[in-house]
Design a protein around this motif. Structure first.
Motif, PDB file in Angstrom:
ATOM      1  N   VAL A 119      17.831  66.018  13.990  1.00 33.41           N
ATOM      2  CA  VAL A 119      16.574  65.582  14.606  1.00 33.41           C
ATOM      3  C   VAL A 119      16.572  65.878  16.093  1.00 33.41           C
ATOM      4  O   VAL A 119      15.617  66.467  16.634  1.00 33.41           O
ATOM      5  N   LYS A 125      14.224  68.530  18.316  1.00 34.09           N
ATOM      6  CA  LYS A 125      13.408  68.118  19.463  1.00 34.09           C
ATOM      7  C   LYS A 125      13.757  68.924  20.713  1.00 34.09           C
ATOM      8  O   LYS A 125      12.867  69.358  21.462  1.00 34.09           O
ATOM      9  N   THR A 179      10.111  67.300  13.018  1.00 36.56           N
ATOM     10  CA  THR A 179      10.940  66.865  11.897  1.00 36.56           C
ATOM     11  C   THR A 179      10.153  65.927  10.999  1.00 36.56           C
ATOM     12  O   THR A 179       9.270  65.207  11.452  1.00 36.56           O
ATOM     13  N   SER A 187      11.116  62.906   8.300  1.00 37.47           N
ATOM     14  CA  SER A 187      12.246  62.060   7.900  1.00 37.47           C
ATOM     15  C   SER A 187      11.878  61.222   6.680  1.00 37.47           C
ATOM     16  O   SER A 187      11.262  60.156   6.807  1.00 37.47           O
ATOM     17  N   ASP A 197       8.838  63.260  15.186  1.00 37.97           N
ATOM     18  CA  ASP A 197       9.630  62.900  14.014  1.00 37.97           C
ATOM     19  C   ASP A 197       8.761  62.025  13.115  1.00 37.97           C
ATOM     20  O   ASP A 197       8.517  60.856  13.424  1.00 37.97           O
TER      21      ASP A 197
END
Length: 264
Positions: A163, A167, A182, A184, A253
């Motif tokens: 992650v 970034k 991302t 998740s 994320d």
């Protein structure tokens, strides 16, 4: 209203594509008009996926832990199909154990796929996308990257690294017009999830109930939405992030876990 497919004309490469979330990502990207290079170490699985999906999908055997093989695969994909617009890192493995029992080889294997593999694939794509001034890279991580899990230290740490890597990559590529995000997931109905249930007392039925209801003994919350994700739930989130609807989203994320982590 336009009837044109949202990803028509886009070229995509997906890792870990033979089954589960990876296969679902390939399917939704192809359905939305992209031409997809589906990669996996499972040659038979990824070829079967390509047959199911038709002529929009091409199968390619790839071990993401091999940097040279990744570079060659990306070069071949662009040579054969054209410049990559979309790359999705899905390949991942899980080796569960308490830290005091965790073997060096298992720790290394998890990081080799889940972290080094993301680095190899993203780097190869980023070099090319930056020169062209466009592109989207999505890494499928895990909500375990954001909240501690008993018996999952290697997996959680590897996903947390992936992650933050994604970034940082997104920050570097933003001036070049390339977006990096991302997704998740929480517990999802994949072979990996079912294998965990099979190893637990009571089997799948008990394991499924424990995931949804939570387990105070292991400091694990349940799933507020009361259901376990389907691979397509994750794939739809990926498809959104690579689309023009997400053109102003990068370094994000996106948790797709039914509220399981309470966004800790």
């Amino acid at each position: 209203m336009s009837t044109e497919l949202e990803l028509a004309g886009r070229i995509a490469l997906v890792t870990g594509a033979a089954r589960g979330i990876g296969a679902a990502v390939v399917e939704v990207l192809a359905e939305q008009g992209a031409r997809v290079v589906a990669t996996d170490t499972d040659e038979a699985g990824v070829k079967a996926l390509a047959v199911r999906c038709g002529n929009r999908v091409t199968a390619h055997t790839l071990d993401v832990t091999d940097a040279d093989a990744v570079e060659n695969a990306v070069a071949e994909a662009e040579r054969t199909h054209g410049p990559l617009d979309i790359v999705v890192n899905v390949a991942g493995i899980l080796r569960g154990a308490a830290v005091v029992d965790l073997e060096d080889a298992d720790w290394a294997a998890v990081f080799a796929v889940n972290t080094n593999g993301v680095f190899h694939v993203s780097r190869a794509a980023a070099r090319r996308m930056a020169e062209r001034g466009r592109g989207s890279i999505v890494t499928v991580a895990s909500n375990a990257a954001g909240i501690p899990r008993s018996g999952m230290a290697a997996y959680a740490a590897s996903k947390a690294a992936a992650v933050m890597f994604t970034k940082c990559l997104g920050l570097e590529l933003a001036p070049h017009g390339v977006r990096c995000n991302t997704v998740s997931p929480g517990s999802t109905l994949t072979d990996m999830q079912r294998a965990m249930w099979e190893r637990s007392p009571g089997g799948e039925a008990t394991g499924r109930r424990a995931v949804i209801e939570g387990d105070l003994a292991s400091y694990r919350t349940g799933i507020p939405l009361g259901r376990i994700a389907e691979p397509s739930d994750i794939a739809d989130a990926v498809a959104f992030l690579v689309s023009d609807r997400a053109r102003h989203i990068t370094l994000h994320d996106l948790y797709v876990d039914g509220g399981a982590t309470l966004r800790a």
